[in-house]
Design a protein around this motif. Structure first.
Motif, PDB file in Angstrom:
ATOM      1  N   SER A 131     -16.489  38.304 -48.126  1.00  0.00           N
ATOM      2  CA  SER A 131     -17.771  38.383 -48.818  1.00  0.00           C
ATOM      3  C   SER A 131     -18.882  37.861 -47.911  1.00  0.00           C
ATOM      4  CB  SER A 131     -17.719  37.581 -50.103  1.00  0.00           C
ATOM      5  OG  SER A 131     -17.770  36.216 -49.820  1.00  0.00           O
ATOM      6  N   VAL A 132     -20.092  38.341 -48.178  1.00  0.00           N
ATOM      7  CA  VAL A 132     -21.233  37.933 -47.371  1.00  0.00           C
ATOM      8  C   VAL A 132     -21.479  36.437 -47.537  1.00  0.00           C
ATOM      9  CG1 VAL A 132     -23.623  38.459 -46.846  1.00  0.00           C
ATOM     10  CG2 VAL A 132     -22.174  40.204 -47.817  1.00  0.00           C
ATOM     11  N   LEU A 133     -21.233  35.952 -48.743  1.00  0.00           N
ATOM     12  CA  LEU A 133     -21.444  34.529 -49.002  1.00  0.00           C
ATOM     13  C   LEU A 133     -20.504  33.679 -48.152  1.00  0.00           C
ATOM     14  CD1 LEU A 133     -23.116  32.626 -50.717  1.00  0.00           C
ATOM     15  CD2 LEU A 133     -21.299  32.646 -52.411  1.00  0.00           C
ATOM     16  N   ALA A 134     -19.230  34.146 -48.003  1.00  0.00           N
ATOM     17  CA  ALA A 134     -18.293  33.406 -47.166  1.00  0.00           C
ATOM     18  C   ALA A 134     -18.728  33.461 -45.701  1.00  0.00           C
ATOM     19  CB  ALA A 134     -16.889  33.989 -47.310  1.00  0.00           C
ATOM     20  N   PHE A 135     -19.278  34.595 -45.302  1.00  0.00           N
ATOM     21  CA  PHE A 135     -19.750  34.766 -43.924  1.00  0.00           C
ATOM     22  C   PHE A 135     -20.870  33.768 -43.615  1.00  0.00           C
ATOM     23  CE2 PHE A 135     -22.640  36.998 -40.964  1.00  0.00           C
ATOM     24  CZ  PHE A 135     -21.781  37.143 -39.895  1.00  0.00           C
ATOM     25  N   ILE A 136     -21.901  33.754 -44.482  1.00  0.00           N
ATOM     26  CA  ILE A 136     -23.015  32.817 -44.295  1.00  0.00           C
ATOM     27  C   ILE A 136     -22.524  31.379 -44.474  1.00  0.00           C
ATOM     28  CG2 ILE A 136     -25.182  32.009 -45.307  1.00  0.00           C
ATOM     29  CD1 ILE A 136     -25.765  34.431 -43.864  1.00  0.00           C
ATOM     30  N   GLY A 137     -21.698  31.199 -45.507  1.00  0.00           N
ATOM     31  CA  GLY A 137     -21.220  29.842 -45.817  1.00  0.00           C
ATOM     32  C   GLY A 137     -20.424  29.240 -44.681  1.00  0.00           C
ATOM     33  N   SER A 138     -19.607  30.062 -43.997  1.00  0.00           N
ATOM     34  CA  SER A 138     -18.808  29.515 -42.901  1.00  0.00           C
ATOM     35  C   SER A 138     -19.712  29.080 -41.756  1.00  0.00           C
ATOM     36  CB  SER A 138     -17.808  30.564 -42.417  1.00  0.00           C
ATOM     37  OG  SER A 138     -18.492  31.647 -41.841  1.00  0.00           O
ATOM     38  N   LYS A 139     -20.738  29.893 -41.469  1.00  0.00           N
ATOM     39  CA  LYS A 139     -21.676  29.512 -40.400  1.00  0.00           C
ATOM     40  C   LYS A 139     -22.424  28.241 -40.772  1.00  0.00           C
ATOM     41  CE  LYS A 139     -22.290  33.985 -38.409  1.00  0.00           C
ATOM     42  NZ  LYS A 139     -21.559  33.485 -37.229  1.00  0.00           N
ATOM     43  N   TRP A 140     -22.824  28.187 -42.050  1.00  0.00           N
ATOM     44  CA  TRP A 140     -23.565  27.021 -42.539  1.00  0.00           C
ATOM     45  C   TRP A 140     -22.704  25.769 -42.435  1.00  0.00           C
ATOM     46  CZ3 TRP A 140     -23.025  24.048 -47.154  1.00  0.00           C
ATOM     47  CH2 TRP A 140     -24.138  23.257 -47.454  1.00  0.00           C
ATOM     48  N   THR A 141     -21.410  25.892 -42.847  1.00  0.00           N
ATOM     49  CA  THR A 141     -20.519  24.728 -42.800  1.00  0.00           C
ATOM     50  C   THR A 141     -20.321  24.246 -41.370  1.00  0.00           C
ATOM     51  OG1 THR A 141     -19.373  25.826 -44.599  1.00  0.00           O
ATOM     52  CG2 THR A 141     -18.354  23.862 -43.702  1.00  0.00           C
ATOM     53  N   ALA A 142     -20.106  25.205 -40.452  1.00  0.00           N
ATOM     54  CA  ALA A 142     -19.873  24.808 -39.065  1.00  0.00           C
ATOM     55  C   ALA A 142     -21.099  24.098 -38.494  1.00  0.00           C
ATOM     56  CB  ALA A 142     -19.539  26.044 -38.221  1.00  0.00           C
ATOM     57  N   MET A 143     -22.288  24.630 -38.781  1.00  0.00           N
ATOM     58  CA  MET A 143     -23.508  23.992 -38.280  1.00  0.00           C
ATOM     59  C   MET A 143     -23.692  22.623 -38.911  1.00  0.00           C
ATOM     60  SD  MET A 143     -24.863  25.587 -35.928  1.00  0.00           S
ATOM     61  CE  MET A 143     -26.251  24.482 -35.795  1.00  0.00           C
ATOM     62  N   LEU A 144     -23.263  22.506 -40.183  1.00  0.00           N
ATOM     63  CA  LEU A 144     -23.373  21.229 -40.883  1.00  0.00           C
ATOM     64  C   LEU A 144     -22.495  20.179 -40.221  1.00  0.00           C
ATOM     65  CD1 LEU A 144     -25.183  21.162 -43.271  1.00  0.00           C
ATOM     66  CD2 LEU A 144     -23.193  20.952 -44.729  1.00  0.00           C
ATOM     67  N   ILE A 145     -21.263  20.578 -39.849  1.00  0.00           N
ATOM     68  CA  ILE A 145     -20.362  19.638 -39.178  1.00  0.00           C
ATOM     69  C   ILE A 145     -20.985  19.194 -37.855  1.00  0.00           C
ATOM     70  CG2 ILE A 145     -18.121  19.466 -38.036  1.00  0.00           C
ATOM     71  CD1 ILE A 145     -17.070  21.361 -40.263  1.00  0.00           C
ATOM     72  N   LEU A 146     -21.547  20.163 -37.119  1.00  0.00           N
ATOM     73  CA  LEU A 146     -22.192  19.831 -35.838  1.00  0.00           C
ATOM     74  C   LEU A 146     -23.352  18.867 -36.064  1.00  0.00           C
ATOM     75  CD1 LEU A 146     -22.418  20.526 -32.765  1.00  0.00           C
ATOM     76  CD2 LEU A 146     -24.090  22.227 -33.420  1.00  0.00           C
ATOM     77  N   THR A 147     -24.195  19.166 -37.067  1.00  0.00           N
ATOM     78  CA  THR A 147     -25.379  18.345 -37.322  1.00  0.00           C
ATOM     79  C   THR A 147     -25.010  16.924 -37.716  1.00  0.00           C
ATOM     80  OG1 THR A 147     -26.477  20.325 -38.126  1.00  0.00           O
ATOM     81  CG2 THR A 147     -27.480  18.227 -38.670  1.00  0.00           C
TER      82      THR A 147
END
Lengths: 281, 68
Positions: A131-147
């Motif tokens: 799903s598109v939400l999982a696509f965006i959500g995975s990128k968001w989560t990864a950036m969140l971990i980095l931040t």
């Protein structure tokens, strides 16, 4: 032809089970993290934050010596500088993070969605039953971990050095300001991802995100009372939390609620934008 | 006022800063060597990474590599 068929198939399968889509989301997050490791981002972004964090107490501590060495002052000048409190140095560290730190994070994050759309990788992935939400959500989560990882290591390093050189700050105060500031950075990252899915060019996305957050901070310093509830006020609350107590707790609570809601809304908007445009492609 | 800088006193404080900057420089140089294409000539990037402190490696990480 086949891609549209797959897409229809995926939309019917999408309702199959929550657990399988969640495990797909986890796989996507792992892929994003692997990408961060491969590009060394997970190494150099925290290092930059640690460096920013250490520099602040060290330069404060050696300021008299630096002035003596480089200032070209006449012989025999005595510099009397009051050494600031440890908490004030930590607040200055947060200001460093607000300028250089945010710049680095936004520039790292600017191409997350748009570059994959430009290269066609996004449509390749979205053809699969993800799903598109999982696509965006995975990128968001990864950036969140980095931040959060970069912010915590940098701020902890700054806290340690401040305690060593200038004066100890209670851990609880440092931790509370870290949490508040992390929420503000999360908001900034979410805005960047939103612009990255709205705009095709990564540079334009970074420009809009940095311009937007700058404008928000500027408006807040102009109208602190009227806009005290908005996400931009969080960085000020973070400095307050470490220097003294948070004075206006009602406004502070409202700011947190507004920030969390707008983060959720922005993630939903970016996935909606991507869904619409990727079906057009 | 005794403001003479004693190296033994400063070194343990400054050392982590120097080490982190060195690590950043080395990572940037490795990535620069491995990159197939860079924005602008590669040897200019090498000079920037080595001689511009802190900002040089960051600039390379963000803008140096061209992906296609």
């Amino acid at each position: 032809m086949s891609s549209t068929a797959l897409r229809q198939k995926s939309s019917t399968e999408g309702k199959a089970s929550i657990s399988s889509s969640f495990s797909r989301y986890i796989v996507m997050v792992e892929k994003e993290l692997l990408e961060l490791v491969r590009s060394f981002k997970l190494l150099w972004v925290p290092l930059v934050f640690i460096l920013l964090g250490i520099m602040q107490p060290v330069t404060t501590y050696y300021m008299p010596v630096i002035l003596m060495q480089t200032g070209g002052l006449p012989e025999g000048t005595v510099i009397e500088m009051p050494m600031p409190l440890g908490a004030e140095v930590l607040a200055q560290t947060l200001q460093q993070f607000s300028t250089i730190g945010i710049l680095v994070l936004v520039l790292v994050c600017m191409g997350t969605v748009s570059s994959e759309r430009n290269s066609g990788a996004a449509s390749l992935i979205l053809v699969k039953p993800i799903s598109v939400l999982a696509f965006i959500g995975s990128k968001w989560t990864a950036m969140l971990i980095l931040t959060w990882g970069s912010l915590s290591t940098g701020y902890l390093a700054s806290w340690y050095y401040t305690g060593l050189l200038i004066g100890t700050v209670p851990f609880a105060k440092m931790a509370s300001s870290l949490l508040v500031y992390g929420l503000w950075l999360t908001f900034v990252i979410t805005v960047t991802i939103l612009f990255s899915s709205l705009l095709r060019s990564p540079a334009a996305a970074a420009f809009c995100a940095i311009g937007g957050t700058l404008a928000l901070s500027l408006l807040i310093s102009l109208f602190p009372k009227a806009l005290g509830w908005s996400p931009g006020a969080l960085s000020g609350f973070a400095s307050q939390a470490v220097v003294s107590e948070i004075t206006n707790s009602g406004r502070f609570g409202l700011a947190i609620v507004v920030t969390v809601i707008s983060i959720a809304v922005f993630v939903l908007i970016s996935s909606a934008v991507l869904k619409r445009s990727s079906t057009v492609d | 006022m005794n403001e003479s800088i004693e190296l033994s006193e400063i070194l343990p404080i400054i050392a982590p800063i120097i080490v982190i900057q060195l690590i950043l420089m080395v990572i940037a140089l490795i990535l620069c060597a491995k990159a197939e294409k860079t924005r602008g000539p590669k040897w200019v990037w090498v000079l920037i990474i080595i001689f511009v402190n802190l900002v040089g490696p960051i600039a390379f990480f963000i803008a140096g590599r061209r992906s296609d």
